[in-house]
Enzyme design. Structure first.
Site, PDB file in Angstrom:
ATOM      1  N   SER A 156       0.806  -1.232   0.000  1.00  0.00           N
ATOM      2  CA  SER A 156       0.000   0.000   0.000  1.00  0.00           C
ATOM      3  C   SER A 156       0.833   1.274   0.000  1.00  0.00           C
ATOM      4  O   SER A 156       0.358   2.317   0.440  1.00  0.00           O
ATOM      5  CB  SER A 156      -0.962  -0.021   1.195  1.00  0.00           C
ATOM      6  OG  SER A 156      -0.306  -0.431   2.375  1.00  0.00           O
ATOM      7  N   ILE A 200      -3.297   1.339  -6.133  1.00  0.00           N
ATOM      8  CA  ILE A 200      -4.612   0.984  -5.605  1.00  0.00           C
ATOM      9  C   ILE A 200      -4.533   0.782  -4.086  1.00  0.00           C
ATOM     10  O   ILE A 200      -5.411   1.201  -3.341  1.00  0.00           O
ATOM     11  CB  ILE A 200      -5.137  -0.289  -6.314  1.00  0.00           C
ATOM     12  CG1 ILE A 200      -5.420   0.011  -7.798  1.00  0.00           C
ATOM     13  CG2 ILE A 200      -6.381  -0.834  -5.624  1.00  0.00           C
ATOM     14  CD1 ILE A 200      -5.750  -1.218  -8.646  1.00  0.00           C
ATOM     15  N   SER A 218      -8.694  -9.368 -10.252  1.00  0.00           N
ATOM     16  CA  SER A 218      -8.705  -8.560 -11.477  1.00  0.00           C
ATOM     17  C   SER A 218      -9.735  -9.138 -12.438  1.00  0.00           C
ATOM     18  O   SER A 218     -10.056 -10.327 -12.363  1.00  0.00           O
ATOM     19  CB  SER A 218      -7.332  -8.630 -12.138  1.00  0.00           C
ATOM     20  OG  SER A 218      -7.364  -8.045 -13.422  1.00  0.00           O
ATOM     21  N   TYR A 278      -0.155 -14.323 -14.946  1.00  0.00           N
ATOM     22  CA  TYR A 278      -0.827 -13.325 -14.101  1.00  0.00           C
ATOM     23  C   TYR A 278      -2.313 -13.676 -13.985  1.00  0.00           C
ATOM     24  O   TYR A 278      -2.873 -13.717 -12.888  1.00  0.00           O
ATOM     25  CB  TYR A 278      -0.640 -11.934 -14.713  1.00  0.00           C
ATOM     26  CG  TYR A 278      -1.420 -10.833 -14.024  1.00  0.00           C
ATOM     27  CD1 TYR A 278      -1.004 -10.320 -12.803  1.00  0.00           C
ATOM     28  CD2 TYR A 278      -2.572 -10.282 -14.613  1.00  0.00           C
ATOM     29  CE1 TYR A 278      -1.722  -9.306 -12.172  1.00  0.00           C
ATOM     30  CE2 TYR A 278      -3.284  -9.264 -13.993  1.00  0.00           C
ATOM     31  CZ  TYR A 278      -2.851  -8.776 -12.774  1.00  0.00           C
ATOM     32  OH  TYR A 278      -3.563  -7.773 -12.154  1.00  0.00           O
TER      33      TYR A 278
HETATM   34  P1  NAD Z   1       1.369  -1.094  -8.134  1.00  0.00           P
HETATM   35  O1  NAD Z   1       2.491  -1.793  -8.808  1.00  0.00           O
HETATM   36  O2  NAD Z   1       1.113   0.332  -8.479  1.00  0.00           O
HETATM   37  O3  NAD Z   1       1.518  -1.238  -6.561  1.00  0.00           O
HETATM   38  C1  NAD Z   1       1.761  -2.509  -6.024  1.00  0.00           C
HETATM   39  C2  NAD Z   1       2.188  -2.362  -4.589  1.00  0.00           C
HETATM   40  O4  NAD Z   1       2.555  -3.650  -4.081  1.00  0.00           O
HETATM   41  C3  NAD Z   1       3.396  -1.451  -4.397  1.00  0.00           C
HETATM   42  O5  NAD Z   1       3.177  -0.686  -3.232  1.00  0.00           O
HETATM   43  C4  NAD Z   1       4.543  -2.464  -4.208  1.00  0.00           C
HETATM   44  O6  NAD Z   1       5.587  -1.943  -3.440  1.00  0.00           O
HETATM   45  C5  NAD Z   1       3.814  -3.558  -3.462  1.00  0.00           C
HETATM   46  N1  NAD Z   1       4.445  -4.882  -3.526  1.00  0.00           N
HETATM   47  C6  NAD Z   1       4.776  -5.602  -4.634  1.00  0.00           C
HETATM   48  N2  NAD Z   1       5.336  -6.761  -4.256  1.00  0.00           N
HETATM   49  C7  NAD Z   1       5.336  -6.775  -2.898  1.00  0.00           C
HETATM   50  C8  NAD Z   1       5.782  -7.696  -1.926  1.00  0.00           C
HETATM   51  N3  NAD Z   1       6.354  -8.831  -2.298  1.00  0.00           N
HETATM   52  N4  NAD Z   1       5.615  -7.402  -0.606  1.00  0.00           N
HETATM   53  C9  NAD Z   1       5.044  -6.231  -0.227  1.00  0.00           C
HETATM   54  N5  NAD Z   1       4.604  -5.309  -1.114  1.00  0.00           N
HETATM   55  C10 NAD Z   1       4.773  -5.575  -2.415  1.00  0.00           C
HETATM   56  O7  NAD Z   1       0.108  -2.012  -8.360  1.00  0.00           O
HETATM   57  P2  NAD Z   1      -1.431  -1.656  -8.606  1.00  0.00           P
HETATM   58  O8  NAD Z   1      -1.624  -1.467 -10.048  1.00  0.00           O
HETATM   59  O9  NAD Z   1      -1.888  -0.621  -7.652  1.00  0.00           O
HETATM   60  O10 NAD Z   1      -2.071  -3.073  -8.243  1.00  0.00           O
HETATM   61  C11 NAD Z   1      -2.555  -3.432  -6.973  1.00  0.00           C
HETATM   62  C12 NAD Z   1      -3.356  -4.701  -7.102  1.00  0.00           C
HETATM   63  O11 NAD Z   1      -4.443  -4.495  -7.997  1.00  0.00           O
HETATM   64  C13 NAD Z   1      -2.563  -5.881  -7.653  1.00  0.00           C
HETATM   65  O12 NAD Z   1      -2.928  -7.069  -6.992  1.00  0.00           O
HETATM   66  C14 NAD Z   1      -2.995  -5.940  -9.108  1.00  0.00           C
HETATM   67  O13 NAD Z   1      -2.898  -7.234  -9.651  1.00  0.00           O
HETATM   68  C15 NAD Z   1      -4.450  -5.500  -8.984  1.00  0.00           C
HETATM   69  N6  NAD Z   1      -4.994  -4.953 -10.240  1.00  0.00           N
HETATM   70  C16 NAD Z   1      -4.456  -3.829 -10.802  1.00  0.00           C
HETATM   71  C17 NAD Z   1      -4.995  -3.352 -11.988  1.00  0.00           C
HETATM   72  C18 NAD Z   1      -4.455  -2.113 -12.654  1.00  0.00           C
HETATM   73  O14 NAD Z   1      -4.789  -1.879 -13.809  1.00  0.00           O
HETATM   74  N7  NAD Z   1      -3.691  -1.289 -11.972  1.00  0.00           N
HETATM   75  C19 NAD Z   1      -6.063  -4.023 -12.599  1.00  0.00           C
HETATM   76  C20 NAD Z   1      -6.582  -5.150 -11.998  1.00  0.00           C
HETATM   77  C21 NAD Z   1      -6.035  -5.600 -10.815  1.00  0.00           C
END
Ligand code: NAD
Length: 264
Positions: free
Chosen positions: A15, A19, A141, A154
């Protein structure tokens, strides 16, 4: 409806940005105390400070731990032994052709995107059951239903999260603990902005054009015809975590701009 989560303790994995940060902000804005998580201490502290500025009345703590492995989860849960609300948000993605995805990537994606949420849920469920109240949300997702051919590994993890959320919800039948999956569509998070910026540079177009082309070519059934904002996704998650959402469990809640064409 005024969502009031005061007195509730929330954990949001991954976080520091995207998201996850929007969810942490939404929960804090509704009165929950929130634990922010990321892998690097400096980034976690920075996110805590930012959230405190944006929601001055918030109680926020930061715990750095890599939750993609069992040791990281153990470190985290030692520091934070109880949670009323758990949002399993962290996740990684990387486009790669099926033939080029080695075993290590399949396993790394499964550990990071699926096992993290399983281990965190296993740690917090006993406390939630004792209080007969809890909220667990897996950030899956639309890719869990609509498997992206450019990253099947994924998609596999996102389907698995929906299955785990459904099974877990049923296993908690008759308790005050709900479990749901939230299915965002393409959302303008830091990770996605970076991804589009790279593609835009490679193709010599503006980032705005790149996003439009992506929706038109790869998500042509999108009804909103744009990326969602992180706050639009967070709003659904905050509702699923609210006291008011007590009859919503075992669901796959969509925030994908209508791009999935099935009605059910
Ligand atoms: P992002 O890459 O912007 O942020 C991901 C966060 O997870 C970052 O804060 C990162 O530091 C953290 N992270 C990654 N690996 C980690 C680990 N091993 N331990 C602790 N923290 C860790 O990602 P986002 O786009 O905000 O995505 C968040 C979630 O939403 C994910 O599960 C993603 O699959 C899902 N999602 C995103 C989208 C999109 O379009 N952005 C669409 C569908 C689903």
């Amino acid at each position: 409806m005024n969502i009031d989560l005061s007195g509730k303790h929330a954990v949001v994995t991954g976080s520091t940005g995207g998201i996850g940060f929007a969810i942490a902000k939404g929960l804090a804005g509704s009165g929950a105390s929130v634990v922010i998580n990321g892998r690097a201490d400096a980034k976690v502290q920075q996110a805590v400070e930012t959230l405190k500025k944006q929601v001055p009345e918030a109680t926020v703590e930061g715990v750095a731990a890599d939750l993609s492995n069992a040791d990281g989860v153990a470190t985290f849960t030692r520091r934070v032994p109880e949670a009323d609300i758990l949002v399993n948000n962290l996740g990684i993605f990387e486009p790669k052709a099926f033939e080029d995805i080695p075993d290590e990537d399949w396993l790394r994606f499964f550990e990071t995107n699926v096992m993290s949420g399983i281990r965190m849920s296993r740690a917090y469920i006993p406390g939630m059951k004792k209080k007969d109240w809890g909220r667990i949300v897996f950030i899956s997702s639309e890719s869990g239903l609509n498997i992206p051919l450019e990253m099947i590994h994924y998609g596999m993890t996102k389907t698995a999260q929906i299955a785990v959320a459904r099974g877990l919800a049923e296993s908690l039948a008759g308790t005050g603990v709900t479990v749901n999956a939230v299915l965002p569509g393409p959302t303008r998070s830091e990770g996605v902005v970076e991804f589009f910026a790279k593609l835009a540079k490679e193709q010599g177009v503006s980032q705005e054009q790149m996003e439009k082309d992506f929706i038109a070519q790869h998500r042509p059934t999108s009804i909103i015809r744009r990326l969602a904002t992180v706050d639009e996704v967070a709003n659904m998650v905050v509702y699923a975590c609210s006291k008011e959402a007590s009859a919503t469990t075992g669901a796959a809640l969509r925030v994908e701009g209508g791009l999935l064409r099935s009605i059910g």
